[in-house]
Motif scaffolding. Structure first.
Motif, PDB file in Angstrom:
ATOM      1  N   CYS A 598      48.519  43.378  60.787  1.00 13.48           N
ATOM      2  CA  CYS A 598      47.967  43.930  59.433  1.00 13.48           C
ATOM      3  C   CYS A 598      48.151  43.402  58.286  1.00 13.48           C
ATOM      4  CB  CYS A 598      48.239  45.445  59.302  1.00 13.48           C
ATOM      5  SG  CYS A 598      47.775  46.073  57.979  1.00 13.48           S
ATOM      6  N   ASN A 599      47.363  42.589  57.700  1.00 14.92           N
ATOM      7  CA  ASN A 599      47.879  41.786  56.379  1.00 14.92           C
ATOM      8  C   ASN A 599      47.005  42.006  55.099  1.00 14.92           C
ATOM      9  OD1 ASN A 599      50.078  39.963  57.661  1.00 14.92           O
ATOM     10  ND2 ASN A 599      48.293  39.705  59.223  1.00 14.92           N
ATOM     11  N   ALA A 600      47.281  41.474  54.102  1.00 15.70           N
ATOM     12  CA  ALA A 600      46.487  41.472  53.155  1.00 15.70           C
ATOM     13  C   ALA A 600      46.215  40.279  52.357  1.00 15.70           C
ATOM     14  CB  ALA A 600      46.964  42.493  52.039  1.00 15.70           C
ATOM     15  N   VAL A 601      45.173  40.036  51.575  1.00 20.28           N
ATOM     16  CA  VAL A 601      45.062  38.904  50.761  1.00 20.28           C
ATOM     17  C   VAL A 601      44.907  39.339  49.307  1.00 20.28           C
ATOM     18  CG1 VAL A 601      43.299  37.007  50.032  1.00 20.28           C
ATOM     19  CG2 VAL A 601      43.556  37.619  52.574  1.00 20.28           C
ATOM     20  N   ASN A 602      45.722  38.462  48.620  1.00 20.87           N
ATOM     21  CA  ASN A 602      45.922  38.706  47.015  1.00 20.87           C
ATOM     22  C   ASN A 602      45.290  37.767  46.241  1.00 20.87           C
ATOM     23  OD1 ASN A 602      47.200  39.543  44.760  1.00 20.87           O
ATOM     24  ND2 ASN A 602      49.051  38.477  45.254  1.00 20.87           N
ATOM     25  N   ALA A 603      43.803  37.870  45.760  1.00 21.29           N
ATOM     26  CA  ALA A 603      43.234  36.794  45.271  1.00 21.29           C
ATOM     27  C   ALA A 603      43.067  37.314  43.762  1.00 21.29           C
ATOM     28  CB  ALA A 603      41.804  37.058  45.767  1.00 21.29           C
ATOM     29  N   ASP A 604      42.851  36.442  42.784  1.00 18.06           N
ATOM     30  CA  ASP A 604      42.657  36.755  41.319  1.00 18.06           C
ATOM     31  C   ASP A 604      41.370  35.666  40.889  1.00 18.06           C
ATOM     32  OD1 ASP A 604      43.042  37.901  38.939  1.00 18.06           O
ATOM     33  OD2 ASP A 604      44.648  36.369  38.518  1.00 18.06           O
ATOM     34  N   ARG A 605      40.995  36.374  39.982  1.00 20.26           N
ATOM     35  CA  ARG A 605      39.953  35.601  39.099  1.00 20.26           C
ATOM     36  C   ARG A 605      38.731  34.920  39.844  1.00 20.26           C
ATOM     37  NH1 ARG A 605      43.182  34.074  33.765  1.00 20.26           N
ATOM     38  NH2 ARG A 605      44.358  35.913  33.504  1.00 20.26           N
ATOM     39  N   ILE A 606      38.414  35.869  40.911  1.00 18.64           N
ATOM     40  CA  ILE A 606      37.178  35.190  41.708  1.00 18.64           C
ATOM     41  C   ILE A 606      35.689  35.472  40.872  1.00 18.64           C
ATOM     42  CG2 ILE A 606      36.279  34.899  43.958  1.00 18.64           C
ATOM     43  CD1 ILE A 606      39.461  34.311  43.710  1.00 18.64           C
ATOM     44  N   ARG A 607      34.903  34.685  40.940  1.00 20.57           N
ATOM     45  CA  ARG A 607      33.454  35.076  40.450  1.00 20.57           C
ATOM     46  C   ARG A 607      32.764  35.963  41.486  1.00 20.57           C
ATOM     47  NH1 ARG A 607      31.539  31.547  35.740  1.00 20.57           N
ATOM     48  NH2 ARG A 607      33.151  29.696  35.973  1.00 20.57           N
ATOM     49  N   THR A 608      32.823  37.408  41.321  1.00 19.46           N
ATOM     50  CA  THR A 608      32.416  38.078  42.027  1.00 19.46           C
ATOM     51  C   THR A 608      31.308  39.344  41.329  1.00 19.46           C
ATOM     52  OG1 THR A 608      33.830  39.988  42.072  1.00 19.46           O
ATOM     53  CG2 THR A 608      33.980  38.118  43.650  1.00 19.46           C
ATOM     54  N   HIS A 609      30.779  40.057  41.788  1.00 23.79           N
ATOM     55  CA  HIS A 609      30.111  41.309  41.022  1.00 23.79           C
ATOM     56  C   HIS A 609      31.007  42.247  40.564  1.00 23.79           C
ATOM     57  CE1 HIS A 609      29.906  43.249  44.689  1.00 23.79           C
ATOM     58  NE2 HIS A 609      29.027  43.989  44.118  1.00 23.79           N
ATOM     59  N   LEU A 610      32.236  42.164  40.972  1.00 21.83           N
ATOM     60  CA  LEU A 610      33.291  43.104  40.733  1.00 21.83           C
ATOM     61  C   LEU A 610      33.215  43.623  39.084  1.00 21.83           C
ATOM     62  CD1 LEU A 610      35.280  45.022  42.532  1.00 21.83           C
ATOM     63  CD2 LEU A 610      36.995  43.306  41.844  1.00 21.83           C
ATOM     64  N   LEU A 611      33.328  42.560  38.427  1.00 20.48           N
ATOM     65  CA  LEU A 611      33.122  42.695  37.261  1.00 20.48           C
ATOM     66  C   LEU A 611      32.136  42.161  36.419  1.00 20.48           C
ATOM     67  CD1 LEU A 611      37.091  41.820  36.078  1.00 20.48           C
ATOM     68  CD2 LEU A 611      35.675  44.126  35.989  1.00 20.48           C
ATOM     69  N   ASP A 612      31.211  42.763  35.347  1.00 17.60           N
ATOM     70  CA  ASP A 612      30.150  41.736  35.103  1.00 17.60           C
ATOM     71  C   ASP A 612      30.597  40.932  34.031  1.00 17.60           C
ATOM     72  OD1 ASP A 612      30.032  43.207  32.662  1.00 17.60           O
ATOM     73  OD2 ASP A 612      28.681  44.730  33.342  1.00 17.60           O
ATOM     74  N   GLU A 613      29.492  39.993  33.850  1.00 20.26           N
ATOM     75  CA  GLU A 613      29.672  39.046  32.995  1.00 20.26           C
ATOM     76  C   GLU A 613      30.513  39.236  31.424  1.00 20.26           C
ATOM     77  OE1 GLU A 613      29.461  35.531  33.316  1.00 20.26           O
ATOM     78  OE2 GLU A 613      29.516  36.017  35.468  1.00 20.26           O
ATOM     79  N   ALA A 614      29.721  40.593  30.983  1.00 23.01           N
ATOM     80  CA  ALA A 614      30.256  40.873  29.630  1.00 23.01           C
ATOM     81  C   ALA A 614      31.836  41.308  29.734  1.00 23.01           C
ATOM     82  CB  ALA A 614      29.381  41.989  29.209  1.00 23.01           C
TER      83      ALA A 614
END
Ligand code: ZN
Length: 675
Positions: A598-614
């Motif tokens: 069991c493991n996790a990935v710790n990512a940051d500031r990836i262009r995804t649809h998680l946050l919109d452009e605004a």
């Protein structure tokens, strides 16, 4: 069986391929597809067809060629390039040879091809070459097999077909069969085709239509005979079993774990049609299922016999399955030992596991090293059931002795059809991915598919999910992971689809923003449902399956840098993500002994649809950055992509000695480094 020939359709093929091939080759493509698209005639790469025509070679000279089905092509969707061209005159010279080994035959065929890069022509190429007819069609039609798989098959063929067909006793495909078939024709030059005992049907003609329609006519004769002679009234359909799917879902992980002996991994396919249920309810199931393959070609997909798995009255299904599998394997090893003894070359035994499991009360379960292989095996056995039922209805189903089946099963040219086992990192693994339609989830789906995994993809975005699933040939389901019951049922459907589960990428998330003191409870709870509890429900459902399989597994969570380094107004996101890291460690702790990593990935500031452009623009502005600079604001000064994150997930999925860890993929951010 009706002819599906249409003059208009035939003409459309001629026109479609007018610029690339002569009309006779275009018509060859047309009737090959007519045959290949009827599963009662050929299945999955079975059968072959040819045409003799004239093409130009690389010097521009016209040469007489044989265009014959190439390996790796299905007749149902064949294209002209699926019918590689060989120099016919030169092929005919081979007939003078007394013998020709398989290796020499493959070489002899390849060096006579016009295109060096074309696929290997069919193993039955020389049979097509040695017969003089322009068009030749070969199938393993169910109705024909019911006739030729009889103790008195030859007499029956003679009675049904008179002098219209020559009858060829069984010998293995290759040079010897090609010569025998040509001799059979030459003794009976008026025939329309050949009936190959215990094997199938060849027809030929001067036009594509003539050869095809002779094929359909011959099959129709067999069908009409079976219908007329069927001495048994068709048995009434049995009562449908209560929930065979649910019984399969609880049984499959146990079966899957025992089937591979914890070393090989199989995908399972369940079939439960009324015909299958009727077959499984037969009083003579234990004998009639142990007669053998309907045509020898099938052995590489189904093995010679299925395993009959009766679990109706067993108190301990696991022990029953274990015992029956052991017996099956012992019998398989004994068969290989027995048959190897008469061979001069060294035989490397194949795995001893069954490919077809007949489980009364549940259904037909097919096993294969991949999801497509198990589906192919299931399709083939469904047709085997048709052949057996038909053959038994007017006579007795009888197949080849084990020596012939062994020769076919261990024939190098036949094993080649399965393709070299690709040693991909996740071959045979079944992986469930949430939030699969976008960003990191979609990148993971692509990476994991490339690594050989069978995928079950879920997401709320139906159109994007469907499109990706089609591209990757993955199973998929539109799902809102905040619904616990729906999520748990979805894992059960993944098991129903593939027979088990080896890993999850628990990725779906939302990124709500609010001042922590001002945040309303409902919004915070919703974030916890998706960013923590959905991971918990998925992990809990997955470890249940993995425990039953006994083959370990992996749980991968998409954490976030917010777990270590919260941002202002980002509390509703950071809190459950911090708890998610604790959840990961808890599963690592409690399930390591079962081999579940069991493991996790710790990512940051990836262009995804998680946050919109605004939102991104606002976050960037709050740090005094332009949007692009915001993505590059890390130690390496480079933007991190969803593919970079997917690579980390893929690594963790395959890292055999890593559990309880967080892998950071953020371009470098000391403030957020796990500590
Ligand atoms: Zn064949």
């Amino acid at each position: 069986m009706q002819s599906r020939w249409s003059d208009a359709e035939a003409q459309s093929y001629v026109e479609r391929y007018a610029s690339s091939c002569p009309p006779d080759l275009a018509l060859r493509v047309y009737t090959s597809r007519l045959i290949g698209s009827d599963p009662s005639l050929v299945l999955h790469g079975g059968g072959n067809t040819s045409v003799k025509t004239v093409l130009r070679d690389d010097t521009g000279k016209e040469v007489e060629v044989l265009c014959v089905k190439g390996s790796g092509w299905d007749l149902g969707d064949i294209e002209p390039e699926g019918l590689p061209a060989l120099r016919q005159g030169s092929l005919l010279e081979l007939r003078a040879l007394p013998t020709l080994s398989d290796e020499a035959m493959v070489n002899a065929q390849r060096i006579r091809m016009l295109q060096a890069s074309a696929p290997n022509p069919s193993v039955e190429t020389l049979l097509h070459a040695f017969l003089p007819h322009k068009f030749i069609d070969h199938s393993h039609a169910d109705a024909i097999l019911a006739i030729v798989d009889q103790p008195d098959g030859e007499a029956l063929c003679r009675r049904l077909y008179g002098e219209r067909f020559a009858i060829v006793p069984y010998i293995m495909p290759g040079f010897a069969l090609a010569k025998l078939a040509a001799e059979s024709f030459e003794k009976n030059p008026h025939v329309e085709g050949l009936l190959l005992l215990k094997h199938g049907l060849f027809t030929f003609g001067e036009s594509a239509r003539q050869s095809y329609e002779r094929h359909i006519a011959a099959v129709s004769v067999a069908e009409a005979y079976a219908k007329k002679k069927s001495v048994h009234e068709p048995e009434p359909e049995p009562e449908p079993e209560p929930e065979p799917g649910a019984r399969f879902t609880s049984l499959a992980p146990v079966l899957r774990g025992l089937l591979g002996d914890h070393k090989r991994r199989y995908s399972l396919s369940l079939r439960t049609s009324p015909q299958i249920q009727r077959f499984l309810a037969r009083a003579d199931l234990d004998s009639v299922s142990q007669v053998g393959c309907a045509t020898p070609d099938h052995v590489i997909r189904t093995k010679r016999y299925p395993l009959v798995l009766r679990l109706e009255s067993t108190p301990d299904p696991r022990e029953t399955i274990r015992g029956l599998l052991n017996t099956y394997r012992e019998q398989y090893v004994a068969y290989v030992t027995r048959q190897s003894a008469r061979k001069t070359e060294r035989i490397v035994p194949l795995d001893p596991d069954p490919r077809i499991i007949l489980a009364p009360g549940i259904g037909l379960i097919a096993a294969g090293p991949s999801a497509s292989a198990s589906a192919i095996a299931a399709d083939i056995y469904e047709h085997t059931i048709s052949v057996i039922e038909s053959a038994q209805s007017f006579g007795r189903y009888e197949t080849l002795p084990e020596s012939d089946i062994f020769d076919m099963e261990y024939w190098s040219l036949e094993q080649k059809k399965l393709g070299a086992a690709k040693a991909r990192a996740l071959e045979g693994r079944i992986v469930y991915i949430t939030g699969a339609a976008h960003g990191i989830g979609a990148a993971c789906a692509r990476r994991f598919a490339n690594a050989g995994a069978a995928l079950y993809l879920v997401d709320r975005d139906a159109p994007r999910l469907t499109e990706l699933a089609q591209q990757l040939r993955a199973a998929h389901e539109v799902l809102d992971v905040s619904d616990e019951r729906a999520l748990r049922n979805s894992v059960a459907r993944c098991v129903a689809r593939y027979g088990g589960l080896d890993g999850v990428v628990s990725n779906a998330g939302i990124a709500p923003q609010a001042n922590i003191a001002a945040c309303d409870t409902e919004a915070l709870e919703h974030s916890f449902r998706i960013n923590l509890f959905a991971h918990q429900w998925l992990a809990a459902s997955a470890v249940d399956v993995m425990r039953d399989q006994g083959m370990g597994g992996f749980l991968l969570f998409n954490a976030s840098k917010a777990a270590w380094n919260p941002g202002p107004e980002f509390g509703p996101y950071a809190l459950p993500k911090a708890a998610l890291v604790a959840l990961m460690k808890q599963y690592a702790l409690e399930y390591g002994s079962l081999g579940i990593r069991c493991n996790a990935v710790n990512a940051d500031r990836i262009r995804t649809h998680l946050l919109d452009e605004a939102d991104i623009a606002a976050r960037a502005r709050s740090r005094g950055l332009a949007t692009d600079d915001y993505y590059r604001a890390n130690l390496l000064g480079k933007e991190v992509s969803a593919d970079d994150v997917a690579d980390a997930f893929l690594y963790l999925a395959t890292a055999p000695s890593t559990t309880g860890s967080v892998l950071t993929v953020d371009g470098g951010n000391i403030a957020a480094s796990p500590r």
